[in-house]
Write a protein that holds these residues in place. Structure first.
Motif, PDB file in Angstrom:
ATOM      1  N   ARG A 163       0.807  -1.246   0.134  1.00 24.29           N
ATOM      2  CA  ARG A 163       0.163  -0.065   0.017  1.00 24.29           C
ATOM      3  C   ARG A 163       0.657   1.288  -0.179  1.00 24.29           C
ATOM      4  O   ARG A 163       0.566   2.076  -0.811  1.00 24.29           O
ATOM      5  CB  ARG A 163      -0.890   0.181   1.334  1.00 24.29           C
ATOM      6  CG  ARG A 163      -2.003   1.260   1.390  1.00 24.29           C
ATOM      7  CD  ARG A 163      -2.527   1.203   2.537  1.00 24.29           C
ATOM      8  NE  ARG A 163      -1.926   1.508   3.514  1.00 24.29           N
ATOM      9  CZ  ARG A 163      -2.061   1.523   4.709  1.00 24.29           C
ATOM     10  NH1 ARG A 163      -3.512   1.488   5.135  1.00 24.29           N
ATOM     11  NH2 ARG A 163      -1.148   1.735   5.954  1.00 24.29           N
ATOM     12  N   TYR A 219       4.001   1.428  -1.110  1.00 26.23           N
ATOM     13  CA  TYR A 219       4.651   1.600  -2.324  1.00 26.23           C
ATOM     14  C   TYR A 219       3.584   2.140  -3.417  1.00 26.23           C
ATOM     15  O   TYR A 219       4.342   3.351  -4.043  1.00 26.23           O
ATOM     16  CB  TYR A 219       4.994   0.220  -2.914  1.00 26.23           C
ATOM     17  CG  TYR A 219       5.635   0.085  -4.164  1.00 26.23           C
ATOM     18  CD1 TYR A 219       6.894   0.561  -4.539  1.00 26.23           C
ATOM     19  CD2 TYR A 219       4.730  -0.295  -5.225  1.00 26.23           C
ATOM     20  CE1 TYR A 219       7.473   0.450  -5.634  1.00 26.23           C
ATOM     21  CE2 TYR A 219       5.473  -0.164  -6.508  1.00 26.23           C
ATOM     22  CZ  TYR A 219       6.740   0.123  -6.684  1.00 26.23           C
ATOM     23  OH  TYR A 219       7.026   0.102  -8.013  1.00 26.23           O
ATOM     24  N   TYR A 220       2.455   1.848  -3.472  1.00 26.77           N
ATOM     25  CA  TYR A 220       1.737   2.476  -4.516  1.00 26.77           C
ATOM     26  C   TYR A 220       1.417   4.048  -3.946  1.00 26.77           C
ATOM     27  O   TYR A 220       0.827   4.700  -4.818  1.00 26.77           O
ATOM     28  CB  TYR A 220       0.567   1.727  -4.772  1.00 26.77           C
ATOM     29  CG  TYR A 220       0.811   0.405  -5.486  1.00 26.77           C
ATOM     30  CD1 TYR A 220       1.017   0.639  -6.978  1.00 26.77           C
ATOM     31  CD2 TYR A 220       0.828  -0.770  -5.139  1.00 26.77           C
ATOM     32  CE1 TYR A 220       1.152  -0.232  -8.045  1.00 26.77           C
ATOM     33  CE2 TYR A 220       1.304  -1.852  -5.903  1.00 26.77           C
ATOM     34  CZ  TYR A 220       1.747  -1.414  -7.242  1.00 26.77           C
ATOM     35  OH  TYR A 220       1.917  -2.634  -8.304  1.00 26.77           O
ATOM     36  N   ARG A 221       1.197   4.279  -2.995  1.00 27.53           N
ATOM     37  CA  ARG A 221       0.567   5.622  -2.121  1.00 27.53           C
ATOM     38  C   ARG A 221       1.909   6.527  -2.715  1.00 27.53           C
ATOM     39  O   ARG A 221       1.730   7.730  -3.225  1.00 27.53           O
ATOM     40  CB  ARG A 221       0.699   5.872  -0.904  1.00 27.53           C
ATOM     41  CG  ARG A 221      -0.698   5.535  -0.460  1.00 27.53           C
ATOM     42  CD  ARG A 221      -0.909   5.618   0.975  1.00 27.53           C
ATOM     43  NE  ARG A 221      -2.035   5.510   1.371  1.00 27.53           N
ATOM     44  CZ  ARG A 221      -2.387   5.375   2.801  1.00 27.53           C
ATOM     45  NH1 ARG A 221      -1.690   5.558   3.879  1.00 27.53           N
ATOM     46  NH2 ARG A 221      -3.774   5.016   2.902  1.00 27.53           N
ATOM     47  N   LYS A 252       4.033   6.026  -5.513  1.00 23.54           N
ATOM     48  CA  LYS A 252       4.180   6.090  -6.739  1.00 23.54           C
ATOM     49  C   LYS A 252       2.981   6.842  -7.531  1.00 23.54           C
ATOM     50  O   LYS A 252       3.292   7.300  -8.731  1.00 23.54           O
ATOM     51  CB  LYS A 252       3.827   4.500  -7.457  1.00 23.54           C
ATOM     52  CG  LYS A 252       4.549   4.385  -8.724  1.00 23.54           C
ATOM     53  CD  LYS A 252       4.675   2.726  -8.809  1.00 23.54           C
ATOM     54  CE  LYS A 252       5.415   2.675 -10.203  1.00 23.54           C
ATOM     55  NZ  LYS A 252       6.939   2.670  -9.868  1.00 23.54           N
ATOM     56  N   PHE A 253       1.843   7.228  -6.803  1.00 27.52           N
ATOM     57  CA  PHE A 253       0.761   7.857  -7.521  1.00 27.52           C
ATOM     58  C   PHE A 253       0.504   8.923  -6.544  1.00 27.52           C
ATOM     59  O   PHE A 253       0.522   9.126  -5.368  1.00 27.52           O
ATOM     60  CB  PHE A 253      -0.413   6.743  -7.730  1.00 27.52           C
ATOM     61  CG  PHE A 253      -0.397   5.948  -8.567  1.00 27.52           C
ATOM     62  CD1 PHE A 253      -0.549   6.011  -9.882  1.00 27.52           C
ATOM     63  CD2 PHE A 253      -0.001   4.562  -8.093  1.00 27.52           C
ATOM     64  CE1 PHE A 253      -0.422   4.762 -10.889  1.00 27.52           C
ATOM     65  CE2 PHE A 253       0.241   3.630  -8.885  1.00 27.52           C
ATOM     66  CZ  PHE A 253      -0.204   3.662 -10.283  1.00 27.52           C
ATOM     67  N   ARG A 292       0.664   8.934 -12.241  1.00 24.20           N
ATOM     68  CA  ARG A 292       2.053   8.462 -11.921  1.00 24.20           C
ATOM     69  C   ARG A 292       2.857   9.337 -11.660  1.00 24.20           C
ATOM     70  O   ARG A 292       2.861  10.194 -12.360  1.00 24.20           O
ATOM     71  CB  ARG A 292       2.230   7.280 -12.692  1.00 24.20           C
ATOM     72  CG  ARG A 292       1.780   5.914 -12.758  1.00 24.20           C
ATOM     73  CD  ARG A 292       2.172   5.034 -13.920  1.00 24.20           C
ATOM     74  NE  ARG A 292       3.525   4.925 -13.685  1.00 24.20           N
ATOM     75  CZ  ARG A 292       4.325   3.826 -13.657  1.00 24.20           C
ATOM     76  NH1 ARG A 292       3.593   2.654 -13.705  1.00 24.20           N
ATOM     77  NH2 ARG A 292       5.671   3.865 -13.615  1.00 24.20           N
TER      78      ARG A 292
END
Length: 48
Positions: A24, A26-28, A30-31, A37
């Motif tokens: 979670r 990592y994606y927070r 990244k975006f 992105r």
């Protein structure tokens, strides 16, 4: 229920929770808030 089984279940639960939190975060990172992105932000800005 033996103590080993309880420790095993706790370890599996902790592992699953830690994996979820790592993915979670990592994606927070990244975006951004708009769902764009961060590494492709220049391409988004040029289109607008």
């Amino acid at each position: 229920m033996p103590i080993g089984d309880i420790i095993y279940i706790l370890a599996l639960t902790l592992f699953a929770f830690m994996t979820f939190v790592i993915i979670r975060n990592y994606y927070r990172k990244k975006f951004n808030d708009k769902g764009q992105r961060m590494d492709m932000l220049d391409a988004y800005e040029k289109e607008e």
